[in-house]
Design a protein around this motif. Structure first.
Motif, mmCIF file in Angstrom:
data_model
loop_
_atom_site.group_PDB
_atom_site.id
_atom_site.type_symbol
_atom_site.label_atom_id
_atom_site.label_comp_id
_atom_site.label_asym_id
_atom_site.label_seq_id
_atom_site.Cartn_x
_atom_site.Cartn_y
_atom_site.Cartn_z
ATOM 1 N N ILE A 140 9.861 0.654 -5.802
ATOM 2 C CA ILE A 140 10.784 -0.463 -5.405
ATOM 3 C C ILE A 140 11.702 -0.202 -4.206
ATOM 4 C CG2 ILE A 140 12.779 -2.177 -6.405
ATOM 5 C CD1 ILE A 140 9.939 -2.528 -7.716
ATOM 6 N N LEU A 141 12.221 0.827 -4.166
ATOM 7 C CA LEU A 141 13.227 1.132 -3.041
ATOM 8 C C LEU A 141 12.477 1.300 -1.666
ATOM 9 C CD1 LEU A 141 15.704 3.830 -4.552
ATOM 10 C CD2 LEU A 141 15.945 1.639 -3.754
ATOM 11 N N VAL A 142 11.303 1.555 -1.776
ATOM 12 C CA VAL A 142 10.330 1.903 -0.649
ATOM 13 C C VAL A 142 10.192 0.343 -0.028
ATOM 14 C CG1 VAL A 142 7.980 1.960 0.262
ATOM 15 C CG2 VAL A 142 9.167 4.122 -1.282
ATOM 16 N N GLY A 143 10.015 -0.418 -0.827
ATOM 17 C CA GLY A 143 9.654 -1.698 -0.541
ATOM 18 C C GLY A 143 10.821 -2.498 0.152
ATOM 19 N N ALA B 72 0.792 -1.364 0.006
ATOM 20 C CA ALA B 72 0.061 -0.040 -0.111
ATOM 21 C C ALA B 72 0.955 1.344 -0.175
ATOM 22 C CB ALA B 72 -0.828 -0.097 1.166
ATOM 23 N N PHE B 73 1.918 1.340 1.096
ATOM 24 C CA PHE B 73 2.702 2.558 1.056
ATOM 25 C C PHE B 73 3.579 2.680 -0.413
ATOM 26 C CE2 PHE B 73 6.468 4.776 2.877
ATOM 27 C CZ PHE B 73 6.009 6.010 3.027
ATOM 28 N N SER B 74 3.974 1.387 -0.878
ATOM 29 C CA SER B 74 4.990 1.699 -2.145
ATOM 30 C C SER B 74 4.072 2.105 -3.231
ATOM 31 C CB SER B 74 5.361 0.284 -2.304
ATOM 32 O OG SER B 74 5.990 -0.285 -1.476
ATOM 33 N N GLY B 75 2.542 1.529 -3.280
ATOM 34 C CA GLY B 75 1.887 2.225 -4.321
ATOM 35 C C GLY B 75 1.552 3.791 -4.373
#
Length: 324
Positions: free
Chosen positions: A108-111, A84-87
Protein backbone atom coordinates in the motif's frame (compact mmCIF):
# COMPACT_ATOMS: atom_id res chain seq x y z
CA UNK A 1 -48.91 28.96 -33.46
CA UNK A 2 -47.14 26.30 -35.58
CA UNK A 3 -43.74 27.80 -34.74
CA UNK A 4 -44.58 27.71 -31.02
CA UNK A 5 -45.72 24.09 -31.23
CA UNK A 6 -42.60 23.11 -33.14
CA UNK A 7 -40.44 24.85 -30.56
CA UNK A 8 -42.30 23.14 -27.71
CA UNK A 9 -41.91 19.72 -29.33
CA UNK A 10 -38.19 20.30 -29.79
CA UNK A 11 -37.86 21.29 -26.14
CA UNK A 12 -39.74 18.14 -25.10
CA UNK A 13 -37.32 16.00 -27.08
CA UNK A 14 -34.37 17.80 -25.51
CA UNK A 15 -35.85 17.29 -22.02
CA UNK A 16 -36.36 13.60 -22.76
CA UNK A 17 -32.78 13.25 -23.97
CA UNK A 18 -31.52 14.98 -20.84
CA UNK A 19 -33.49 12.55 -18.66
CA UNK A 20 -32.05 9.65 -20.65
CA UNK A 21 -28.60 11.19 -20.22
CA UNK A 22 -28.97 11.02 -16.45
CA UNK A 23 -29.65 7.29 -16.52
CA UNK A 24 -27.99 6.30 -19.80
CA UNK A 25 -25.16 4.28 -18.26
CA UNK A 26 -27.62 2.23 -16.21
CA UNK A 27 -29.91 1.78 -19.22
CA UNK A 28 -27.00 0.59 -21.36
CA UNK A 29 -25.99 -1.85 -18.64
CA UNK A 30 -29.51 -3.26 -18.30
CA UNK A 31 -29.82 -3.60 -22.09
CA UNK A 32 -26.46 -5.40 -22.20
CA UNK A 33 -27.61 -7.79 -19.46
CA UNK A 34 -30.75 -8.62 -21.44
CA UNK A 35 -28.79 -9.23 -24.64
CA UNK A 36 -26.21 -11.33 -22.78
CA UNK A 37 -28.89 -13.51 -21.18
CA UNK A 38 -30.46 -14.10 -24.60
CA UNK A 39 -27.14 -15.01 -26.23
CA UNK A 40 -26.06 -17.51 -23.58
CA UNK A 41 -27.97 -19.60 -21.04
CA UNK A 42 -24.81 -19.76 -18.91
CA UNK A 43 -24.67 -16.00 -18.41
CA UNK A 44 -27.23 -15.64 -15.59
CA UNK A 45 -25.89 -18.52 -13.50
CA UNK A 46 -24.67 -17.58 -10.03
CA UNK A 47 -21.17 -18.93 -10.65
CA UNK A 48 -20.79 -16.95 -13.87
CA UNK A 49 -22.07 -13.70 -12.36
CA UNK A 50 -19.72 -14.07 -9.39
CA UNK A 51 -16.91 -14.72 -11.88
CA UNK A 52 -17.78 -11.51 -13.79
CA UNK A 53 -17.83 -9.41 -10.62
CA UNK A 54 -14.61 -10.99 -9.35
CA UNK A 55 -12.87 -10.28 -12.66
CA UNK A 56 -14.20 -6.72 -12.71
CA UNK A 57 -13.14 -5.96 -9.12
CA UNK A 58 -9.48 -5.36 -10.02
CA UNK A 59 -10.22 -2.77 -12.72
CA UNK A 60 -13.18 -1.32 -10.79
CA UNK A 61 -11.06 -0.58 -7.70
CA UNK A 62 -8.29 0.92 -9.82
CA UNK A 63 -10.94 3.00 -11.62
CA UNK A 64 -12.04 4.67 -8.37
CA UNK A 65 -8.73 6.51 -8.19
CA UNK A 66 -8.89 7.29 -11.89
CA UNK A 67 -12.35 8.81 -11.40
CA UNK A 68 -11.06 11.19 -8.74
CA UNK A 69 -8.14 12.24 -10.94
CA UNK A 70 -10.30 12.83 -14.03
CA UNK A 71 -12.88 14.80 -12.02
CA UNK A 72 -10.06 17.26 -11.29
CA UNK A 73 -9.34 17.42 -15.06
CA UNK A 74 -6.24 15.25 -14.72
CA UNK A 75 -5.23 11.81 -15.98
CA UNK A 76 -3.09 9.02 -14.55
CA UNK A 77 -1.38 6.72 -17.03
CA UNK A 78 0.83 5.14 -14.37
CA UNK A 79 -1.73 3.10 -12.39
CA UNK A 80 -1.07 -0.16 -14.26
CA UNK A 81 2.68 0.08 -13.66
CA UNK A 82 2.13 1.20 -10.06
CA UNK A 83 0.01 -1.90 -9.57
CA UNK A 84 2.79 -4.08 -11.05
CA UNK A 85 5.52 -2.63 -8.82
CA UNK A 86 3.33 -2.74 -5.70
CA UNK A 87 2.54 -6.39 -6.40
CA UNK A 88 6.21 -7.20 -6.99
CA UNK A 89 7.24 -5.62 -3.67
CA UNK A 90 4.39 -7.44 -1.94
CA UNK A 91 5.36 -10.85 -3.33
CA UNK A 92 9.05 -10.24 -2.75
CA UNK A 93 8.54 -9.42 0.93
CA UNK A 94 6.29 -12.44 1.48
CA UNK A 95 8.79 -14.69 -0.32
CA UNK A 96 11.50 -13.36 2.01
CA UNK A 97 9.56 -14.76 4.98
CA UNK A 98 8.42 -11.40 6.38
CA UNK A 99 4.94 -11.50 8.01
CA UNK A 100 1.99 -10.95 5.67
CA UNK A 101 0.61 -7.80 7.41
CA UNK A 102 3.95 -6.02 6.91
CA UNK A 103 4.00 -7.06 3.25
CA UNK A 104 0.49 -5.68 2.72
CA UNK A 105 1.40 -2.37 4.40
CA UNK A 106 4.51 -2.12 2.23
CA UNK A 107 2.44 -2.78 -0.90
CA UNK A 108 0.00 0.00 0.00
CA UNK A 109 2.80 2.42 0.88
CA UNK A 110 4.50 1.84 -2.48
CA UNK A 111 1.30 2.82 -4.28
CA UNK A 112 0.76 5.90 -2.12
CA UNK A 113 4.38 7.10 -2.47
CA UNK A 114 4.32 6.76 -6.25
CA UNK A 115 0.95 8.54 -6.29
CA UNK A 116 2.34 11.40 -4.20
CA UNK A 117 5.30 11.59 -6.58
CA UNK A 118 2.85 11.96 -9.47
CA UNK A 119 0.97 14.64 -7.57
CA UNK A 120 4.09 16.68 -6.82
CA UNK A 121 5.18 16.63 -10.45
CA UNK A 122 1.74 17.76 -11.60
CA UNK A 123 0.91 20.24 -8.82
CA UNK A 124 4.30 21.70 -7.90
CA UNK A 125 6.24 21.04 -11.10
CA UNK A 126 3.35 22.27 -13.27
CA UNK A 127 3.97 19.40 -15.68
CA UNK A 128 0.88 18.31 -17.66
CA UNK A 129 -0.63 15.22 -16.03
CA UNK A 130 -0.40 13.21 -19.25
CA UNK A 131 3.38 13.71 -19.48
CA UNK A 132 4.07 13.36 -15.75
CA UNK A 133 2.18 10.12 -15.30
CA UNK A 134 3.51 8.74 -18.59
CA UNK A 135 7.04 9.21 -17.22
CA UNK A 136 6.11 7.55 -13.91
CA UNK A 137 4.46 4.71 -15.85
CA UNK A 138 7.77 3.98 -17.59
CA UNK A 139 9.79 4.40 -14.37
CA UNK A 140 7.53 2.10 -12.34
CA UNK A 141 7.52 -0.52 -15.09
CA UNK A 142 11.31 -0.38 -15.19
CA UNK A 143 11.53 -0.75 -11.39
CA UNK A 144 9.23 -3.77 -11.62
CA UNK A 145 11.50 -5.44 -14.16
CA UNK A 146 14.60 -4.66 -12.08
CA UNK A 147 12.96 -5.94 -8.87
CA UNK A 148 11.67 -9.16 -10.43
CA UNK A 149 14.61 -9.61 -12.83
CA UNK A 150 11.96 -10.28 -15.46
CA UNK A 151 10.75 -13.44 -13.68
CA UNK A 152 7.58 -14.16 -11.65
CA UNK A 153 7.92 -14.07 -7.85
CA UNK A 154 5.95 -17.01 -6.46
CA UNK A 155 4.10 -16.67 -3.15
CA UNK A 156 3.83 -19.82 -1.03
CA UNK A 157 1.94 -18.40 1.97
CA UNK A 158 -1.49 -20.03 1.55
CA UNK A 159 -3.18 -17.54 3.90
CA UNK A 160 -2.51 -14.83 1.31
CA UNK A 161 -4.86 -16.58 -1.13
CA UNK A 162 -7.91 -15.37 0.82
CA UNK A 163 -7.62 -11.80 -0.52
CA UNK A 164 -8.08 -12.91 -4.12
CA UNK A 165 -10.02 -16.16 -3.77
CA UNK A 166 -11.60 -16.20 -0.30
CA UNK A 167 -15.30 -15.69 0.44
CA UNK A 168 -17.39 -13.95 3.11
CA UNK A 169 -20.79 -15.62 3.59
CA UNK A 170 -20.41 -17.16 0.15
CA UNK A 171 -19.53 -13.87 -1.57
CA UNK A 172 -15.99 -13.60 -3.02
CA UNK A 173 -13.86 -11.27 -0.89
CA UNK A 174 -12.75 -9.10 -3.87
CA UNK A 175 -16.42 -8.29 -4.54
CA UNK A 176 -17.03 -7.39 -0.88
CA UNK A 177 -13.93 -5.18 -0.86
CA UNK A 178 -14.99 -3.49 -4.11
CA UNK A 179 -18.48 -2.72 -2.78
CA UNK A 180 -17.13 -1.32 0.51
CA UNK A 181 -14.66 0.93 -1.35
CA UNK A 182 -17.37 2.26 -3.66
CA UNK A 183 -19.75 2.99 -0.78
CA UNK A 184 -17.04 4.92 1.08
CA UNK A 185 -15.95 6.90 -1.97
CA UNK A 186 -19.55 7.67 -2.94
CA UNK A 187 -20.00 9.21 0.50
CA UNK A 188 -16.69 11.10 0.23
CA UNK A 189 -17.65 12.68 -3.11
CA UNK A 190 -21.21 13.50 -2.11
CA UNK A 191 -20.92 14.56 1.51
CA UNK A 192 -17.43 15.88 2.27
CA UNK A 193 -15.60 19.13 1.67
CA UNK A 194 -12.83 17.21 -0.07
CA UNK A 195 -15.35 15.85 -2.57
CA UNK A 196 -16.69 19.33 -3.30
CA UNK A 197 -13.14 20.59 -3.82
CA UNK A 198 -12.54 17.97 -6.51
CA UNK A 199 -15.52 19.13 -8.56
CA UNK A 200 -14.62 22.77 -8.03
CA UNK A 201 -11.03 22.27 -9.22
CA UNK A 202 -12.17 20.27 -12.24
CA UNK A 203 -14.74 22.92 -13.11
CA UNK A 204 -12.43 25.92 -12.80
CA UNK A 205 -9.02 25.54 -11.20
CA UNK A 206 -8.17 29.25 -11.11
CA UNK A 207 -11.50 30.19 -9.55
CA UNK A 208 -10.98 27.45 -6.94
CA UNK A 209 -7.56 28.86 -6.11
CA UNK A 210 -9.00 32.36 -5.73
CA UNK A 211 -11.75 30.94 -3.49
CA UNK A 212 -9.09 29.78 -1.05
CA UNK A 213 -8.90 26.10 -1.97
CA UNK A 214 -5.41 24.64 -1.65
CA UNK A 215 -5.42 23.26 -5.18
CA UNK A 216 -1.92 21.78 -5.02
CA UNK A 217 -2.63 19.85 -1.82
CA UNK A 218 -5.88 18.48 -3.19
CA UNK A 219 -4.19 17.37 -6.41
CA UNK A 220 -1.40 15.61 -4.50
CA UNK A 221 -4.01 13.88 -2.33
CA UNK A 222 -5.96 12.79 -5.42
CA UNK A 223 -2.93 11.21 -7.09
CA UNK A 224 -1.97 9.60 -3.77
CA UNK A 225 -5.43 8.02 -3.66
CA UNK A 226 -5.02 6.83 -7.26
CA UNK A 227 -1.78 5.12 -6.21
CA UNK A 228 -3.47 3.68 -3.12
CA UNK A 229 -6.27 2.10 -5.15
CA UNK A 230 -3.78 0.76 -7.70
CA UNK A 231 -1.94 -1.00 -4.85
CA UNK A 232 -5.21 -2.44 -3.51
CA UNK A 233 -5.82 -3.87 -6.98
CA UNK A 234 -2.29 -5.30 -6.79
CA UNK A 235 -3.24 -7.13 -3.59
CA UNK A 236 -6.15 -8.87 -5.31
CA UNK A 237 -4.30 -9.56 -8.55
CA UNK A 238 -1.19 -11.00 -6.85
CA UNK A 239 -3.30 -13.06 -4.47
CA UNK A 240 -5.34 -14.58 -7.28
CA UNK A 241 -2.22 -15.65 -9.15
CA UNK A 242 -0.21 -16.36 -5.96
CA UNK A 243 2.66 -14.69 -7.77
CA UNK A 244 3.86 -11.29 -8.99
CA UNK A 245 4.22 -11.07 -12.75
CA UNK A 246 6.68 -8.58 -14.28
CA UNK A 247 4.09 -7.66 -16.95
CA UNK A 248 1.19 -7.32 -14.49
CA UNK A 249 -1.12 -4.39 -15.07
CA UNK A 250 0.03 -3.78 -18.66
CA UNK A 251 -2.74 -1.84 -20.40
CA UNK A 252 -4.95 -1.72 -17.30
CA UNK A 253 -4.64 2.06 -17.12
CA UNK A 254 -6.53 2.19 -20.43
CA UNK A 255 -9.24 -0.13 -19.09
CA UNK A 256 -9.57 2.09 -16.01
CA UNK A 257 -9.87 5.23 -18.14
CA UNK A 258 -12.44 3.45 -20.34
CA UNK A 259 -14.55 2.46 -17.32
CA UNK A 260 -14.51 6.06 -16.06
CA UNK A 261 -15.46 7.55 -19.44
CA UNK A 262 -18.18 4.98 -20.13
CA UNK A 263 -19.48 5.74 -16.64
CA UNK A 264 -20.11 9.36 -17.60
CA UNK A 265 -17.17 11.20 -16.03
CA UNK A 266 -16.14 14.04 -18.30
CA UNK A 267 -12.51 14.10 -19.43
CA UNK A 268 -12.46 17.89 -19.16
CA UNK A 269 -13.22 17.57 -15.43
CA UNK A 270 -15.86 18.91 -13.07
CA UNK A 271 -18.37 16.11 -13.58
CA UNK A 272 -18.49 12.45 -12.66
CA UNK A 273 -19.48 9.87 -10.05
CA UNK A 274 -18.08 6.58 -8.79
CA UNK A 275 -21.49 4.94 -9.29
CA UNK A 276 -21.18 5.55 -13.02
CA UNK A 277 -17.61 4.24 -12.97
CA UNK A 278 -18.72 1.00 -11.32
CA UNK A 279 -21.39 0.47 -13.96
CA UNK A 280 -18.86 1.37 -16.65
CA UNK A 281 -16.48 -1.31 -15.33
CA UNK A 282 -19.34 -3.81 -15.18
CA UNK A 283 -20.32 -3.01 -18.77
CA UNK A 284 -16.80 -3.85 -19.88
CA UNK A 285 -16.77 -6.99 -17.74
CA UNK A 286 -20.11 -8.23 -19.06
CA UNK A 287 -19.03 -7.46 -22.63
CA UNK A 288 -15.85 -9.50 -22.17
CA UNK A 289 -17.77 -12.32 -20.54
CA UNK A 290 -20.45 -12.66 -23.19
CA UNK A 291 -17.87 -12.52 -25.98
CA UNK A 292 -16.02 -15.35 -24.27
CA UNK A 293 -19.19 -17.37 -23.72
CA UNK A 294 -20.10 -17.02 -27.39
CA UNK A 295 -16.54 -18.02 -28.44
CA UNK A 296 -15.75 -14.71 -30.15
CA UNK A 297 -12.06 -14.40 -31.02
CA UNK A 298 -10.07 -12.26 -28.53
CA UNK A 299 -8.90 -10.18 -31.50
CA UNK A 300 -12.46 -8.92 -31.99
CA UNK A 301 -13.02 -8.26 -28.29
CA UNK A 302 -10.70 -5.25 -28.26
CA UNK A 303 -12.52 -3.87 -31.32
CA UNK A 304 -15.85 -4.23 -29.50
CA UNK A 305 -14.54 -2.46 -26.38
CA UNK A 306 -13.07 0.32 -28.50
CA UNK A 307 -16.40 0.89 -30.24
CA UNK A 308 -18.21 1.03 -26.90
CA UNK A 309 -15.76 3.64 -25.59
CA UNK A 310 -16.08 5.70 -28.78
CA UNK A 311 -19.88 5.55 -28.61
CA UNK A 312 -19.84 6.67 -24.96
CA UNK A 313 -17.65 9.69 -25.75
CA UNK A 314 -19.75 10.69 -28.78
CA UNK A 315 -23.01 10.43 -26.84
CA UNK A 316 -21.56 12.48 -23.98
CA UNK A 317 -20.38 15.14 -26.45
CA UNK A 318 -23.78 15.38 -28.16
CA UNK A 319 -25.69 15.60 -24.89
CA UNK A 320 -23.26 18.21 -23.56
CA UNK A 321 -24.05 20.37 -26.61
CA UNK A 322 -27.79 19.98 -25.98
CA UNK A 323 -27.36 21.26 -22.42
CA UNK A 324 -25.81 24.43 -23.76
Amino acid sequence: MEKTTSKDNKQKWINLLLVLDKYRVLLIFVALLIVASLLSDAFLTTSNLFNVFRQVSIIAIMSVGMTLVIITAGIDLSVGSVMAFSGAVLAGIIAAGIPLPIAIIACILVGIVLGIFNGFIVAKGKVPAFIATLAVMVIARGMTLVFTQGNPIVVSDTSFRFIGAGTIFGVPFPIVLMIVIYIIMYWVLKHTTFGRYLYAIGGNEEASRLAGISVDRVKIAVYALAGFFASVSALIYTSRLMSAQPNAGAGMELDAIAAVIIGGTRLSGGRGAVTGTLIGALIMGVLDNILNLTNVSPFYQDIAKGLVILAAVLIDSKLANLKK
